[in-house]
Design an enzyme around this catalytic site. Structure first.
Site, mmCIF file in Angstrom:
data_model
loop_
_atom_site.group_PDB
_atom_site.id
_atom_site.type_symbol
_atom_site.label_atom_id
_atom_site.label_comp_id
_atom_site.label_asym_id
_atom_site.label_seq_id
_atom_site.Cartn_x
_atom_site.Cartn_y
_atom_site.Cartn_z
ATOM 1 N N THR A 126 1.881 48.503 5.422
ATOM 2 C CA THR A 126 0.907 47.615 5.750
ATOM 3 C C THR A 126 0.353 47.602 7.054
ATOM 4 O OG1 THR A 126 2.811 45.906 5.752
ATOM 5 C CG2 THR A 126 1.578 45.962 3.891
ATOM 6 N N ASP A 127 -0.855 47.081 7.340
ATOM 7 C CA ASP A 127 -1.302 47.197 8.788
ATOM 8 C C ASP A 127 -0.779 45.970 9.571
ATOM 9 O OD1 ASP A 127 -2.558 49.368 7.820
ATOM 10 O OD2 ASP A 127 -4.681 48.316 7.547
ATOM 11 N N LYS A 128 -1.212 46.024 10.699
ATOM 12 C CA LYS A 128 -0.900 44.859 11.625
ATOM 13 C C LYS A 128 -1.445 43.497 11.191
ATOM 14 C CE LYS A 128 -1.581 43.398 16.416
ATOM 15 N NZ LYS A 128 -2.229 43.539 17.918
ATOM 16 N N VAL B 220 -0.645 42.180 8.433
ATOM 17 C CA VAL B 220 -1.045 41.868 7.006
ATOM 18 C C VAL B 220 0.415 41.622 6.377
ATOM 19 C CG1 VAL B 220 -1.526 43.240 4.770
ATOM 20 C CG2 VAL B 220 -2.765 43.686 6.775
ATOM 21 N N HIS C 225 -7.499 49.887 7.624
ATOM 22 C CA HIS C 225 -8.277 48.861 7.564
ATOM 23 C C HIS C 225 -9.161 49.084 6.427
ATOM 24 C CE1 HIS C 225 -6.610 48.083 11.450
ATOM 25 N NE2 HIS C 225 -7.491 49.079 12.149
#
Length: 443
Positions: A144-146, A148, A382
């Site tokens: 998972t991204d920043k 999230v 993203h």
């Protein structure tokens, strides 16, 4: 004659009590001057210390008694036997706010860094294996991204989990409250959470007023929808004869117009509106930080616009059907290079398969919210946030539906709007063969 007398003189000095023994037999140690060295030579296999202690006591033909080892010193460290490592799947959830994603990134706070520290303190990872995920075969199902979050994340690793019934409690007491471990599940030794995962399910929730074309658009003129459609049509026509220089010029001019049109509405569709949605949706930033960033007057106007939109706009069946139609265009295998960063259209990684993408309306605290659910094999950096941002831009009228065809065209490079990380959740990762679907379907 002299030699014989000398021999007689020497022989007279020999002790008559001492008897010569054949080679290989022990010499009786009647003389206290017998050394440890002679004892060792006469009794092969006996250590020097043992021979020295028993040489005096040993009789003819007797064997030396074994030496008793002394007890270890009190200050000598005793090695603790560690429990066995087991290959397991660890289930957890976390709130991603304040963290730079799931994957460990030295110098930045991440979910994996918090997990590793807690597992070491709980005794699930030994000190010698701390800091090296390769030694314990660590792998996560989704990166998972920043910012999230995840409602159900799966991590595979070789951990010391016994006793398993108290594993979650032992780890959670060393974790912050926004990260929680649910438990572990035994797997095969070859299980890999990333390689064995064939489906990943994400949800993005946002308030219904975000889709209002007039929300947070004060003092801005929205571009005419007909003009946007004309620009998109011109670019699509240029694609059919892209070898001609004239068509290339038309396409370039149309793309520039589209970029300017998108930029005019980017603050409302991709930036300001969604950011406002995130703040009204319960973001826990304090009032002081928000005021310093937006200013008291601007924050006040934003709240007034949101209240007016909630009273004026209704996200009904017609809006839901339109949103489903937009999201449905993402379903299937497409080149999503325009929905990520630093990935070329020629890169095979740009090809992704989305199985389903739909929306539904939910009431949260008596207010309508829209939940967008997407299921796919895997996603790029993203990607989901840009898919949502583009859909919101189309719903608000700052972009036409034809823009989606351009964005999915591998021969076109577009800058698509991106929704904020707040609101995106990993809700399940289905792993084939090695695990059941409980963690995926229970949600």
């Amino acid at each position: 004659m002299a030699a014989a007398e000398a021999f007689t003189d020497v022989s007279l000095k020999v002790d008559p009590e001492v008897k010569l023994e054949p080679p290989g037999k022990a010499v009786p140690a009647t003389d206290p001057q017998v050394t440890a060295e002679s004892a060792v030579k006469s009794e092969p296999g006996v250590e020097a210390t043992a021979a020295a202690d028993t040489a005096v006591k040993a009789g003819p033909g007797s064997k030396a008694e074994p030496t008793v080892k002394s007890a270890p010193a009190l200050d000598e460290p005793v090695k603790k036997k560690l429990p066995p490592k087991r290959k397991v799947a660890m289930h957890l959830a976390y709130l991603g706010k304040g963290y730079h994603g799931m994957q460990r990134n030295p110098g930045f706070p991440t979910i994996e860094a918090e997990l590793e520290t807690a597992l070491v303190k709980a005794g699930a990872i030994s000190d010698k294996n701390a800091g090296s995920f390769m030694k314990i075969h660590w792998m996560r199902a989704a990166r998972t991204d920043k910012g999230v979050s995840a409602a159900c994340q799966v991590v595979s690793a070789k951990l010391m989990v016994e006793p398993t019934d108290t594993f979650a409690d032992r780890v959670n007491q060393h974790l912050p409250k926004q990260i929680r471990v649910f438990g572990v599940q035994r797997t095969t030794d070859g299980f890999d959470a990333r390689k064995y995962c064939d489906k990943r399910k994400y949800e993005y929730i946002l308030p219904a007023w975000v889709f209002d074309p007039q929300a947070c658009s004060t003092a801005r003129t929205l571009p005419d929808r007909g003009a946007l459609q004309a620009v998109a049509a011109a670019v699509l026509v240029g694609r059919s004869s892209s070898n001609g220089p004239a068509s290339n010029g038309v396409a370039a001019a149309a793309a520039a117009d589209a970029s300017s049109a998108d930029a005019s509405g980017s603050e409302s569709a991709g930036g300001g509106v969604l950011d406002g949605a995130a703040k009204s949706g319960g973001e826990t930033t304090d009032e002081t930080a928000a005021s310093s960033r937006l200013g008291d007057e601007k924050l006040k106007r934003l709240r007034e616009d949101i209240a007016a939109s909630q009273a004026r706009f209704t996200f009904g069946d017609e809006e839901l059907q339109r949103l489903d139609r937009i999201l449905g265009q993402y379903v299937g295998t497409h080149n999503f290079h325009n929905f990520t960063v630093r990935v070329l259209s020629s890169d095979p990684a740009a090809q992704r398969y989305i199985m389903s993408f739909n929306a539904e309306v939910k009431l949260i605290r008596n207010e309508p919210w829209v939940k967008c659910v997407v299921v796919g094999q895997s996603f790029m950096l993203h990607q989901i946030r840009k898919l949502i941002g583009t859909a919101v831009a189309i719903m608000r009228g700052v972009a036409s539906e034809e823009c989606l065809k351009l964005a999915l065209d591998p021969d076109r490079d577009l800058n698509t709007p991106m929704a904020p990380a707040l609101g995106l959740f990993l809700v399940g990762a289905r792993t084939a063969a090695a695990l059941s679907e409980a963690s995926y379907l229970a949600l």
